[in-house]
Design a protein around this motif. Sequence first.
Motif, mmCIF file in Angstrom:
data_model
loop_
_atom_site.group_PDB
_atom_site.id
_atom_site.type_symbol
_atom_site.label_atom_id
_atom_site.label_comp_id
_atom_site.label_asym_id
_atom_site.label_seq_id
_atom_site.Cartn_x
_atom_site.Cartn_y
_atom_site.Cartn_z
ATOM 1 N N TRP A 99 39.255 -11.507 -49.482
ATOM 2 C CA TRP A 99 39.850 -12.615 -48.721
ATOM 3 C C TRP A 99 41.211 -12.228 -48.161
ATOM 4 O O TRP A 99 41.526 -12.516 -47.000
ATOM 5 C CB TRP A 99 39.981 -13.840 -49.631
ATOM 6 C CG TRP A 99 40.557 -15.043 -48.957
ATOM 7 C CD1 TRP A 99 39.903 -15.933 -48.151
ATOM 8 C CD2 TRP A 99 41.921 -15.487 -49.016
ATOM 9 N NE1 TRP A 99 40.774 -16.909 -47.701
ATOM 10 C CE2 TRP A 99 42.015 -16.666 -48.226
ATOM 11 C CE3 TRP A 99 43.051 -15.026 -49.669
ATOM 12 C CZ2 TRP A 99 43.208 -17.360 -48.076
ATOM 13 C CZ3 TRP A 99 44.244 -15.729 -49.511
ATOM 14 C CH2 TRP A 99 44.314 -16.870 -48.726
ATOM 15 N N LEU A 100 42.021 -11.563 -48.976
ATOM 16 C CA LEU A 100 43.339 -11.140 -48.496
ATOM 17 C C LEU A 100 43.217 -10.137 -47.356
ATOM 18 O O LEU A 100 43.993 -10.166 -46.394
ATOM 19 C CB LEU A 100 44.142 -10.547 -49.649
ATOM 20 C CG LEU A 100 44.700 -11.557 -50.653
ATOM 21 C CD1 LEU A 100 45.230 -10.840 -51.887
ATOM 22 C CD2 LEU A 100 45.802 -12.408 -50.023
ATOM 23 N N LEU A 101 42.235 -9.239 -47.438
ATOM 24 C CA LEU A 101 42.032 -8.278 -46.356
ATOM 25 C C LEU A 101 41.555 -8.984 -45.092
ATOM 26 O O LEU A 101 41.914 -8.591 -43.977
ATOM 27 C CB LEU A 101 41.034 -7.203 -46.784
ATOM 28 C CG LEU A 101 41.518 -6.249 -47.876
ATOM 29 C CD1 LEU A 101 40.400 -5.330 -48.327
ATOM 30 C CD2 LEU A 101 42.713 -5.420 -47.393
ATOM 31 N N GLU A 102 40.740 -10.027 -45.258
ATOM 32 C CA GLU A 102 40.305 -10.795 -44.088
ATOM 33 C C GLU A 102 41.477 -11.539 -43.462
ATOM 34 O O GLU A 102 41.591 -11.619 -42.229
ATOM 35 C CB GLU A 102 39.204 -11.771 -44.491
ATOM 36 C CG GLU A 102 37.881 -11.077 -44.804
ATOM 37 C CD GLU A 102 36.842 -12.029 -45.363
ATOM 38 O OE1 GLU A 102 37.235 -13.141 -45.799
ATOM 39 O OE2 GLU A 102 35.664 -11.676 -45.385
ATOM 40 N N GLN A 103 42.343 -12.117 -44.291
ATOM 41 C CA GLN A 103 43.531 -12.783 -43.757
ATOM 42 C C GLN A 103 44.441 -11.793 -43.043
ATOM 43 O O GLN A 103 45.049 -12.104 -42.019
ATOM 44 C CB GLN A 103 44.301 -13.482 -44.889
ATOM 45 C CG GLN A 103 43.524 -14.561 -45.613
ATOM 46 C CD GLN A 103 42.979 -15.602 -44.666
ATOM 47 O OE1 GLN A 103 43.729 -16.258 -43.958
ATOM 48 N NE2 GLN A 103 41.661 -15.754 -44.642
ATOM 49 N N GLY A 145 41.219 -1.252 -46.660
ATOM 50 C CA GLY A 145 40.784 -2.069 -45.531
ATOM 51 C C GLY A 145 39.322 -2.418 -45.617
ATOM 52 O O GLY A 145 38.562 -1.852 -46.423
ATOM 53 N N LEU A 146 38.914 -3.355 -44.783
ATOM 54 C CA LEU A 146 37.511 -3.730 -44.684
ATOM 55 C C LEU A 146 36.763 -2.677 -43.876
ATOM 56 O O LEU A 146 37.285 -2.110 -42.912
ATOM 57 C CB LEU A 146 37.373 -5.099 -44.013
ATOM 58 C CG LEU A 146 37.998 -6.278 -44.768
ATOM 59 C CD1 LEU A 146 37.914 -7.549 -43.924
ATOM 60 C CD2 LEU A 146 37.307 -6.488 -46.109
ATOM 61 N N GLU A 147 35.524 -2.439 -44.274
ATOM 62 C CA GLU A 147 34.714 -1.401 -43.632
ATOM 63 C C GLU A 147 34.574 -1.638 -42.132
ATOM 64 O O GLU A 147 34.629 -0.697 -41.335
ATOM 65 C CB GLU A 147 33.340 -1.351 -44.292
ATOM 66 C CG GLU A 147 32.415 -0.289 -43.714
ATOM 67 C CD GLU A 147 31.051 -0.307 -44.370
ATOM 68 O OE1 GLU A 147 30.537 0.771 -44.683
ATOM 69 O OE2 GLU A 147 30.494 -1.408 -44.549
ATOM 70 N N ARG A 148 34.403 -2.872 -41.753
ATOM 71 C CA ARG A 148 34.165 -3.213 -40.349
ATOM 72 C C ARG A 148 35.260 -2.673 -39.443
ATOM 73 O O ARG A 148 34.987 -2.011 -38.433
ATOM 74 C CB ARG A 148 34.066 -4.727 -40.227
ATOM 75 C CG ARG A 148 34.058 -5.263 -38.819
ATOM 76 C CD ARG A 148 34.015 -6.782 -38.834
ATOM 77 N NE ARG A 148 34.103 -7.341 -37.504
ATOM 78 C CZ ARG A 148 34.103 -8.639 -37.238
ATOM 79 N NH1 ARG A 148 34.025 -9.504 -38.250
ATOM 80 N NH2 ARG A 148 34.194 -9.075 -35.995
ATOM 81 N N TYR A 149 36.503 -2.917 -39.816
ATOM 82 C CA TYR A 149 37.609 -2.490 -38.956
ATOM 83 C C TYR A 149 37.938 -1.020 -39.163
ATOM 84 O O TYR A 149 38.390 -0.346 -38.228
ATOM 85 C CB TYR A 149 38.823 -3.368 -39.219
ATOM 86 C CG TYR A 149 38.507 -4.829 -39.032
ATOM 87 C CD1 TYR A 149 38.088 -5.316 -37.795
ATOM 88 C CD2 TYR A 149 38.573 -5.729 -40.091
ATOM 89 C CE1 TYR A 149 37.767 -6.647 -37.615
ATOM 90 C CE2 TYR A 149 38.255 -7.069 -39.924
ATOM 91 C CZ TYR A 149 37.842 -7.519 -38.682
ATOM 92 O OH TYR A 149 37.512 -8.838 -38.508
ATOM 93 N N ALA A 150 37.706 -0.506 -40.355
ATOM 94 C CA ALA A 150 37.943 0.916 -40.597
ATOM 95 C C ALA A 150 37.017 1.768 -39.737
ATOM 96 O O ALA A 150 37.440 2.747 -39.111
ATOM 97 C CB ALA A 150 37.743 1.232 -42.074
#
Length: 798
Positions: A300-304, A378-383
């Motif tokens: 959640w914190l990474l999404e924020q 980081g989240l995989e999507r943006y990485a």
Amino acid sequence: MSTEPETTEEAGPGTPDTPGTTEHGTDGAATAEGTTDTGGAGAAGDSGGAGAAGDSGAEDAVGDADGAGDADDAGATGGSASTEARGGSDGADAVGGIGHAEATGDSGAENADGDSAEAGAVDGSGAAELSEAEAELAAQRVERERIERRKAEKRGPIDSGAKLSGKAADLLAAVRAVESGEKPVAAVFAEPAPAPRRPAPEPVRRPQPAPAPVAPSGPAPETVDAVRRVLTEGGAPDALAPQVAAALGEGADSALREDPWQLLRVGGVRPDQADGFARALLGAACGPDDERRGRALTVWLLEQAAVAGHTALELPTLTAALGKQGVPDPDAAVQGALAEGEALVFQDALEEPGAAAPQAGDEDTDEERERPVRVLVGLERYALAEESLADGLARLVNSLGKEAGQAWEATAAGVSGGAAELARAVAGHGLVLHTGGEAARAEPAALLGAARAAGLRAFAACHTPDGRRRLAERLGGEAAEHGVGTVAGLLSGAEGPGRDADGALELDLLIVPDAPQLDVESAAMLVESLPDGARLLLGGDPGVLWSAGPGRVFADLLAARACPQIASRVPDPGPLGELVSGIGVGELNQVAAPGKEIVIVPVRDAGEAVHRTVQLVADSVPRAIGVPADQTVVITPGHGGAAGTRALNSAMKERLNPGPGRFGGFDPGDRIAYSPAPGRTVPGVVVKADAGGLHLSCAGAPVVVPRERVEGSVRHGWALTAHQAVGTRWPAAVVVLPGDAAQALSRPWVYTAFGRAERHLSVVHGVEQALPKAVAEVPPKPRTTRLQTLLRTQVPAT
């Protein structure tokens, strides 16, 4: 001002630790445009309500970096429903002492502080047709899948989506050892020599996008019903069931029952609300040290952070944020998220001042010299998107084709001045950056025309339909005739050239005039769609607000100095150009405006600001300047509050197009802001409504919004935030600065807002000296990204 659960176009907290920024709640489910409210999106239980936004200590440590539109979000906050009376002279002198607008008399524009009846449903029913947004999202899904497959073939420190055994624990232990001084950095983070990079690797092409099939409008009804029963059992609003089912997929009810903190995957739900839901379901088995809670809060914190514009967070920042959420062992929580493949970890070498950038063959240097590093999560999507973008840019730089040499020579010979310099740079390099204001767009426009005249396959993709219109006007014809479209249209296949057998765009040159608005995912998809040997020209104004999505692509490329950079010497003309150019360098200058190009209207409080704004749009500007109300935009820092977009739009509708709002709060003739996809806003007008949905006219094109999507994607649009307005210009603009919006102001926000006006700018001024202070002292807040680091090892600095 009231602190309502609103957000702006970046859909979430941009600066969670900024006092009073309670409007950073998510505006709808993962919507970057801020087009929906989240009232009722929260979970109940012990959290005590269904509201899904508001200031939560959970957000405090995500970092100071602004989200896409942090200024907009913070703008209508401040914590006080009223402001002190302020004199108007100080504010007026700050901009130029041009005088006051003819805003006298009572027009009856009261301050509207409630919702503007934007929520609701369109009468009638009917199946949703395939929309531009669905086609674009389908193309994005295809590209993400291709990127994921490509990255899975690469050997790296972490296999995406796989269990990581002891690697994550070892890395965290190593970080603690370095921080405590037990071990030197070189001994712990000795990096293997990177493999030599091929000059021109063969790209893996994504397939040519086809029309997306008409998919069901939502999850299966039985899945939604099962989720609804679990939500009811936990005391959460059952209205969340469709969102939970969509987020968790098949078996969502079982997943939610086994891990109640998965409720945080729904946009707008706060950690305290998820905790209350978990206590209701788990009882005594629920505790702050539950590993499921730690993993969910990490994600959640990474999404924020992504909503705030970051593509990753530094490990100490993330663990500190987890600590503020009451997680007893933040390191273990991060380790758990890494082990489950819900996040990825990276170690990036920091660039030392004066040191040469590391290159692929610098093996001895890496072994002999101790290099500082930073550990990012980081989240995989943006990485994956950021890595794919770096790889694609390096491919373009290293695969420059020598074909069509005569055509490029003819292109350079066909233009003069700055356009000729730009043409020569593009002819000799695969990637070129171009900076300048609105007038500078004439140079890439001239290059586009000359390249097409020379027989080259050239196309320009703008951020908005209005940008497309303005660029086409410079070429003297229709957009399609001159190879001008939008980024969204190009990616979805609705505009632009065809694709070859490998799925690459059939282009020799792609021009993106609004590159500052590219987030990492859009930029990655554009770059991966270009064939080897193609040229990419990224242009734009570096002073405007950054992208609504994660990343700061254009700013990172300018800082990396990995390609030629051409700075236009064409200034924006007139008093408005002079004013905005000064703001860009941190100076709010006095500007002579003999034709009333700039007018200052001092106000004492938010109520007066709304009253004066309505007078300006409906009476003063049309009478004194000759610009009708439908060609004037109102820009304010935030959606909520007594002088936010909702209050202003309510007052505007009452004065300019009164009606019952029978169609989801809208009537024919209402000006609207339509968000077809996160991060995009298209101004338009309501035409009608029927069983098929709400019929709009946006940039001259008909759009039908299904009734179930109206609440989430359409707002009234007389007043916008600066992020909603970026990329579009109007003959006249009224910028509203109520007294309690001072903390929301920054140089990029003021630069962007003031720069939306073509002929006339009125400033409803209630912030006194906060305006010149923001211009001089408040630069854009940093975003944590990896693009510069990734490029340093693949493309030498120029």
